[in-house]
Design a protein around this motif. Structure first.
Motif, PDB file in Angstrom:
ATOM      1  N   THR A  18       0.682  -1.105   0.018  1.00  0.00           N
ATOM      2  CA  THR A  18       0.209   0.075   0.057  1.00  0.00           C
ATOM      3  C   THR A  18       0.697   1.231   0.005  1.00  0.00           C
ATOM      4  O   THR A  18       0.605   2.311  -0.734  1.00  0.00           O
ATOM      5  CB  THR A  18      -1.045  -0.067   1.129  1.00  0.00           C
ATOM      6  OG1 THR A  18      -1.708  -1.325   1.344  1.00  0.00           O
ATOM      7  CG2 THR A  18      -1.912   1.152   0.915  1.00  0.00           C
ATOM      8  N   LEU A  19       2.115   1.215   0.627  1.00  0.00           N
ATOM      9  CA  LEU A  19       2.738   2.159   0.671  1.00  0.00           C
ATOM     10  C   LEU A  19       3.522   2.813  -0.564  1.00  0.00           C
ATOM     11  O   LEU A  19       3.788   3.868  -0.956  1.00  0.00           O
ATOM     12  CB  LEU A  19       3.784   2.279   1.775  1.00  0.00           C
ATOM     13  CG  LEU A  19       3.657   2.603   3.223  1.00  0.00           C
ATOM     14  CD1 LEU A  19       4.858   2.120   4.256  1.00  0.00           C
ATOM     15  CD2 LEU A  19       3.265   3.986   3.406  1.00  0.00           C
ATOM     16  N   VAL A  20       3.639   1.693  -1.425  1.00  0.00           N
ATOM     17  CA  VAL A  20       4.439   1.961  -2.685  1.00  0.00           C
ATOM     18  C   VAL A  20       3.512   2.070  -3.648  1.00  0.00           C
ATOM     19  O   VAL A  20       3.582   2.297  -4.894  1.00  0.00           O
ATOM     20  CB  VAL A  20       5.327   0.723  -2.961  1.00  0.00           C
ATOM     21  CG1 VAL A  20       6.377   0.515  -1.915  1.00  0.00           C
ATOM     22  CG2 VAL A  20       4.599  -0.404  -3.287  1.00  0.00           C
ATOM     23  N   ASN A  21       2.184   2.178  -3.268  1.00  0.00           N
ATOM     24  CA  ASN A  21       1.199   2.409  -4.495  1.00  0.00           C
ATOM     25  C   ASN A  21       0.876   3.712  -4.708  1.00  0.00           C
ATOM     26  O   ASN A  21       0.845   4.610  -3.705  1.00  0.00           O
ATOM     27  CB  ASN A  21      -0.377   1.780  -3.889  1.00  0.00           C
ATOM     28  CG  ASN A  21      -1.418   1.965  -4.715  1.00  0.00           C
ATOM     29  OD1 ASN A  21      -1.211   2.755  -5.757  1.00  0.00           O
ATOM     30  ND2 ASN A  21      -2.554   1.422  -4.776  1.00  0.00           N
ATOM     31  N   GLN A  22       1.553   4.268  -5.829  1.00  0.00           N
ATOM     32  CA  GLN A  22       1.434   5.810  -6.210  1.00  0.00           C
ATOM     33  C   GLN A  22       0.361   6.433  -6.264  1.00  0.00           C
ATOM     34  O   GLN A  22       0.169   7.802  -6.098  1.00  0.00           O
ATOM     35  CB  GLN A  22       2.267   6.163  -7.412  1.00  0.00           C
ATOM     36  CG  GLN A  22       3.870   5.275  -7.387  1.00  0.00           C
ATOM     37  CD  GLN A  22       4.571   5.760  -6.280  1.00  0.00           C
ATOM     38  OE1 GLN A  22       4.923   7.053  -6.231  1.00  0.00           O
ATOM     39  NE2 GLN A  22       4.891   5.052  -5.438  1.00  0.00           N
ATOM     40  N   GLN A  23      -0.884   6.003  -6.423  1.00  0.00           N
ATOM     41  CA  GLN A  23      -2.368   6.362  -6.038  1.00  0.00           C
ATOM     42  C   GLN A  23      -2.714   6.572  -4.883  1.00  0.00           C
ATOM     43  O   GLN A  23      -3.457   7.324  -4.587  1.00  0.00           O
ATOM     44  CB  GLN A  23      -3.064   5.402  -6.988  1.00  0.00           C
ATOM     45  CG  GLN A  23      -2.943   5.407  -8.341  1.00  0.00           C
ATOM     46  CD  GLN A  23      -4.020   4.513  -9.048  1.00  0.00           C
ATOM     47  OE1 GLN A  23      -5.053   4.392  -8.676  1.00  0.00           O
ATOM     48  NE2 GLN A  23      -3.658   4.017 -10.387  1.00  0.00           N
ATOM     49  N   VAL A  24      -1.943   6.164  -3.843  1.00  0.00           N
ATOM     50  CA  VAL A  24      -2.120   6.140  -2.278  1.00  0.00           C
ATOM     51  C   VAL A  24      -1.419   7.546  -1.705  1.00  0.00           C
ATOM     52  O   VAL A  24      -1.956   8.450  -1.501  1.00  0.00           O
ATOM     53  CB  VAL A  24      -2.113   4.990  -1.495  1.00  0.00           C
ATOM     54  CG1 VAL A  24      -2.331   5.143  -0.003  1.00  0.00           C
ATOM     55  CG2 VAL A  24      -3.043   3.907  -2.125  1.00  0.00           C
ATOM     56  N   VAL A  25      -0.114   7.310  -1.767  1.00  0.00           N
ATOM     57  CA  VAL A  25       0.830   8.236  -1.605  1.00  0.00           C
ATOM     58  C   VAL A  25       1.968   8.291  -2.465  1.00  0.00           C
ATOM     59  O   VAL A  25       2.442   7.164  -2.766  1.00  0.00           O
ATOM     60  CB  VAL A  25       1.332   8.172  -0.038  1.00  0.00           C
ATOM     61  CG1 VAL A  25       2.449   9.371   0.462  1.00  0.00           C
ATOM     62  CG2 VAL A  25       0.347   8.179   0.933  1.00  0.00           C
ATOM     63  N   SER A  26       2.365   9.296  -3.261  1.00  0.00           N
ATOM     64  CA  SER A  26       3.355   9.270  -4.104  1.00  0.00           C
ATOM     65  C   SER A  26       4.767   9.455  -3.618  1.00  0.00           C
ATOM     66  O   SER A  26       5.070  10.121  -2.856  1.00  0.00           O
ATOM     67  CB  SER A  26       3.068  10.439  -5.141  1.00  0.00           C
ATOM     68  OG  SER A  26       3.055  11.509  -4.394  1.00  0.00           O
TER      69      SER A  26
END
Length: 271
Positions: free
Chosen positions: A157-165
Motif C-alpha cells: 500500500t505504501l508503494v502504491n503511487q495512487q495512495v501516497v506518491s
C-alpha cells in the motif's frame, strides 16, 4: 528506482544549475524516450528558459517560459548527469539538453521517459497520482483515510503511487522499521495507535534520507558528494543477515507480491 529523496535531491541540485537558463541545444538519440518527433522536441525547447523545477512523487517537472512542461520519470535504471559539454561520455545517453552552465543528460531511459506536455496534458497524466508525503493538505486524518478499506499489506500500500506518491521499495521498508511495524502487516489489522507512528515515521525517514542525498549512488555531477549518502544509513534495506541497529537481532529478507522486503523480526512486531 529513484524515490522521493533521490528525486528531491536531483530537483534541488538541478534548480541551482538550470533555473533562469535558456536551452541552447537538444540531442535525442532514442526517440522512444520522448513523446513527439525529435525535431519538434528540439524546436519547442531551444531558446526556452526553465522557470523552476518541481517534483511530483518520483517525477520531475521542468516548467518552461512558454507554458510547456517537461515531465521526467526515470523509472528503473534511469539517471541524470550534468556537466560541461563533452564531459559525459556515455553511450546510453538517450536525451541531452544543453544550457550555458552545462549539459543535462538523461541516461538509461529504457523504461523511463522525458515527455513534452501542455499544462492540461500534465495534469491529465498525473490525475491519479496520490498526494505528496509533505503536502500540507495531507493531515494525519487524511492520511488515515487514504488507507481506509485497503486489504493489502503495509508495504504494497505504501508503494502504491495512487495512495501516497514518491515512496518505493527502500523507503517503505525503512518507514515500517522506524514505526516498529512489519512490512507485511495487513492494513486491516493495524492498531489505532499505529497510524500516528506510521505518519510520523514517513516524514522523519524521508526527510533524513533527503538530507543525505537518498540511498542511490547516482551522482548528478563529477563533484557531487551528496547523492547516495543515505546508503550507509539504511537501517534494514539490503541489510539482511546483519545485526539490527535498534535491538541487535538479525535483519531478514522476505518477499511480498514479488517485491523484496527487509525487516527485523525481533523488534518489528507492532501492528
Amino acid at each position: 528506482m529513484p524515490e522521493w529523496p533521490e528525486m528531491e535531491t536531483y530537483r534541488k541540485l538541478l534548480a541551482e544549475r538550470i533555473v533562469g537558463q535558456p536551452v541552447t541545444q537538444v540531442e535525442v538519440t532514442r526517440p522512444k524516450s520522448i513523446n513527439v518527433e525529435p525535431d519538434i522536441f528540439s524546436e519547442q525547447l531551444i531558446g526556452r528558459t526553465v522557470l523552476f523545477v518541481e517534483r511530483r512523487g518520483k517525477m520531475l517537472l521542468f516548467h518552461l517560459d512558454n507554458g510547456k512542461r517537461l515531465l521526467l520519470h526515470l523509472m528503473l535504471g534511469g539517471m541524470i548527469r550534468f556537466g560541461p559539454p563533452g564531459e559525459i561520455q556515455d553511450r546510453s545517453v538517450q536525451v541531452a539538453i544543453g544550457f550555458p552552465a552545462g549539459v543535462m543528460c538523461f541516461i538509461g531511459l529504457r523504461l523511463g521517459y522525458i515527455h513534452l506536455y501542455t499544462v492540461k496534458e500534465v495534469e491529465a497524466h498525473l490525475a491519479k497520482l496520490g498526494p505528496d508525503p509533505f503536502d500540507k493538505r495531507l493531515t494525519f486524518e487524511r492520511f488515515k483515510k487514504l488507507f481506509a478499506g485497503k486489504r493489502g499489506s503495509l508495504k504494497t500500500t505504501l508503494v502504491n503511487q495512487q495512495v501516497v506518491s514518491g515512496i518505493g521499495n527502500c523507503y517503505a521498508d525503512e518507514i515500517a522499521f522506524d514505526a516498529g511495524i512489519r512490512p507485511d502487516a495487513r492494513i486491516s489489522e493495524l492498531e489505532p495507535d499505529t497510524w500516528e507512528r506510521l505518519y510520523n515515521s514517513m516524514h522523519s525517514v524521508l526527510k533524513e534520507a533527503a538530507s543525505y542525498g537518498g540511498y542511490m549512488e547516482m551522482p548528478l555531477t563529477a563533484d557531487d558528494t551528496l547523492t547516495g549518502g543515505f546508503n550507509d544509513r539504511c537501517r534494514v534495506y539490503d541489510r539482511d543477515g546483519q545485526p539490527c541497529l535498534r535491538c541487535g537481532g538479525t535483519v531478514e529478507r522476505g518477499e511480498i507480491n514479488s517485491r523484496k522486503m527487509f525487516f527485523c523480526p525481533s523488534c518489528q512486531k507492532g501492528r
